[in-house]
Scaffold this motif. Structure first.
Motif, short mmCIF file in Angstrom:
data_model
loop_
_atom_site.label_atom_id
_atom_site.label_comp_id
_atom_site.label_asym_id
_atom_site.label_seq_id
_atom_site.Cartn_x
_atom_site.Cartn_y
_atom_site.Cartn_z
N GLY A 98 -13.26 42.09 -33.48
CA GLY A 98 -13.58 40.87 -32.76
C GLY A 98 -12.84 40.81 -31.43
O GLY A 98 -11.76 41.37 -31.27
N VAL A 99 -13.44 40.17 -30.47
CA VAL A 99 -12.89 40.13 -29.11
C VAL A 99 -12.17 38.80 -28.87
O VAL A 99 -12.78 37.74 -28.96
CB VAL A 99 -14.02 40.29 -28.06
N PRO A 100 -10.87 38.85 -28.57
CA PRO A 100 -10.16 37.60 -28.25
C PRO A 100 -10.75 36.95 -27.00
O PRO A 100 -11.31 37.63 -26.14
CB PRO A 100 -8.72 38.07 -27.99
N THR A 101 -10.61 35.65 -26.91
CA THR A 101 -11.14 34.96 -25.73
C THR A 101 -10.42 33.64 -25.53
O THR A 101 -9.61 33.21 -26.36
CB THR A 101 -12.66 34.72 -25.88
N SER A 102 -10.75 32.99 -24.43
CA SER A 102 -10.26 31.63 -24.15
C SER A 102 -11.45 30.68 -24.18
O SER A 102 -12.52 31.00 -23.66
CB SER A 102 -9.61 31.56 -22.77
N LEU A 103 -11.27 29.53 -24.78
CA LEU A 103 -12.26 28.47 -24.74
C LEU A 103 -11.69 27.34 -23.88
O LEU A 103 -10.51 27.03 -23.97
CB LEU A 103 -12.58 27.96 -26.14
N TYR A 104 -12.54 26.72 -23.06
CA TYR A 104 -12.03 25.68 -22.16
C TYR A 104 -13.18 24.92 -21.52
O TYR A 104 -14.34 25.36 -21.51
CB TYR A 104 -11.18 26.30 -21.04
N ALA A 105 -12.84 23.77 -20.97
CA ALA A 105 -13.74 23.01 -20.12
C ALA A 105 -13.19 23.02 -18.71
O ALA A 105 -11.98 22.87 -18.50
CB ALA A 105 -13.89 21.58 -20.63
N ALA A 106 -14.06 23.19 -17.73
CA ALA A 106 -13.64 23.19 -16.33
C ALA A 106 -14.71 22.51 -15.49
O ALA A 106 -15.90 22.81 -15.63
CB ALA A 106 -13.42 24.62 -15.83
N VAL A 107 -14.28 21.59 -14.64
CA VAL A 107 -15.17 20.94 -13.69
C VAL A 107 -14.58 21.09 -12.30
O VAL A 107 -13.41 20.79 -12.08
CB VAL A 107 -15.37 19.45 -14.03
N GLN A 108 -15.39 21.59 -11.39
CA GLN A 108 -14.97 21.74 -10.00
C GLN A 108 -15.86 20.87 -9.13
O GLN A 108 -17.08 21.03 -9.11
CB GLN A 108 -15.06 23.21 -9.56
N LEU A 109 -15.23 19.94 -8.43
CA LEU A 109 -15.95 19.05 -7.53
C LEU A 109 -15.69 19.49 -6.10
O LEU A 109 -14.54 19.41 -5.61
CB LEU A 109 -15.48 17.61 -7.71
N ARG A 110 -16.71 19.95 -5.43
CA ARG A 110 -16.58 20.21 -4.00
C ARG A 110 -16.80 18.89 -3.29
O ARG A 110 -17.77 18.18 -3.55
CB ARG A 110 -17.61 21.24 -3.54
N CYS A 111 -15.88 18.56 -2.39
CA CYS A 111 -15.88 17.22 -1.80
C CYS A 111 -15.67 17.27 -0.29
O CYS A 111 -15.10 18.22 0.25
CB CYS A 111 -14.75 16.38 -2.40
N ARG A 112 -16.11 16.19 0.32
CA ARG A 112 -15.78 15.91 1.71
C ARG A 112 -14.71 14.83 1.69
O ARG A 112 -14.94 13.72 1.20
CB ARG A 112 -17.01 15.42 2.47
N ALA A 113 -13.53 15.16 2.19
CA ALA A 113 -12.40 14.24 2.11
C ALA A 113 -12.43 13.24 3.25
O ALA A 113 -12.66 13.60 4.41
CB ALA A 113 -11.09 15.03 2.15
N HIS A 114 -12.21 11.98 2.90
CA HIS A 114 -12.12 10.91 3.89
C HIS A 114 -10.74 10.26 3.74
O HIS A 114 -10.44 9.67 2.69
CB HIS A 114 -13.22 9.87 3.67
#
Length: 211
Positions: A98-114
């Motif tokens: 079996g192959v070890p792995t990482s489980l995770y949630a990731a959200v990347q928000l590209r934004c225009r900063a004001h």
């Protein structure tokens, strides 16, 4: 961030997840030849307005970079766990293959900063952010020129992060067989480390077309 079809969250999963996962890292491009600035911070994501709001101390060295390069990235990673190889072995396969792995949630928000410097606008932004974290109230509202927080507004600058693109990845064994997902869920329940219960919930909801 590589996102396989089976790691793509269903519907508005990422929005609901951001409502309770509200601490991330803001990455801002530095000067040419310099690494980016990466600032850990709390934020409040507003689904209806499509923006995140936050604030930082006025002396923060990140400000010149934000003003010269307002296209920024807000990254949030949580609900992660290491999965040992034997848990991932398909039926009929030796556990040690079996192959070890990482489980995770990731959200990347590209934004225009004001950047927000007007005292009244900063107060409104702070009230939005505090309202997210303290919906029950218990703290006085900020108001420009009024106690107790009015005199403190000059020490901070606000940030409205207008979301222009979203990349979300929920990697929870979505391409694995039901037998493997059940084994991973059982292993997480038995191990009981800090984030294992949250990861287990994601794994139980995962399927061949989602992660």
């Amino acid at each position: 961030m590589l996102i396989h079809p089976w790691d793509t969250p269903r519907d508005d999963t990422w929005q609901r997840w951001l409502a309770t996962h509200d601490f991330g890292q803001l990455a801002v491009n530095g000067a040419p030849g310099e690494p980016p600035f990466v600032q850990p911070l709390h934020f409040a994501y507003d689904t209806e307005r499509g923006e995140a709001v936050t604030h930082l101390a006025r002396p923060n060295p990140l400000w010149p970079a934000v003003e010269s390069a307002p296209d920024v990235l807000l990254s949030v990673v949580d609900d992660y766990a290491f999965v040992p190889g034997p848990w991932q072995a398909e039926p009929g396969t030796p556990p040690e293959h079996g192959v070890p792995t990482s489980l995770y949630a990731a959200v990347q928000l590209r934004c225009r900063a004001h950047v927000v410097d007007d005292p009244a606008e900063k107060a409104a932004l702070l009230n939005r952010q505090v309202g997210h974290f303290q919906p029950e109230g218990v703290s006085a509202r900020a108001a420009a020129g009024e106690a107790p927080y009015g005199r403190l507004l000059s020490g901070i600058r606000g940030l409205r992060l207008e979301v222009t693109e979203v990349r979300a990845k929920f990697k929870y064994a979505g391409k694995r067989s039901q037998a493997v997902r059940d084994r991973i869920a059982a292993g997480l329940e038995d191990r009981g480390q800090a984030r294992d219960a949250a990861v287990r919930g994601h794994v139980l909801r995962a399927g061949p077309t989602a992660g």
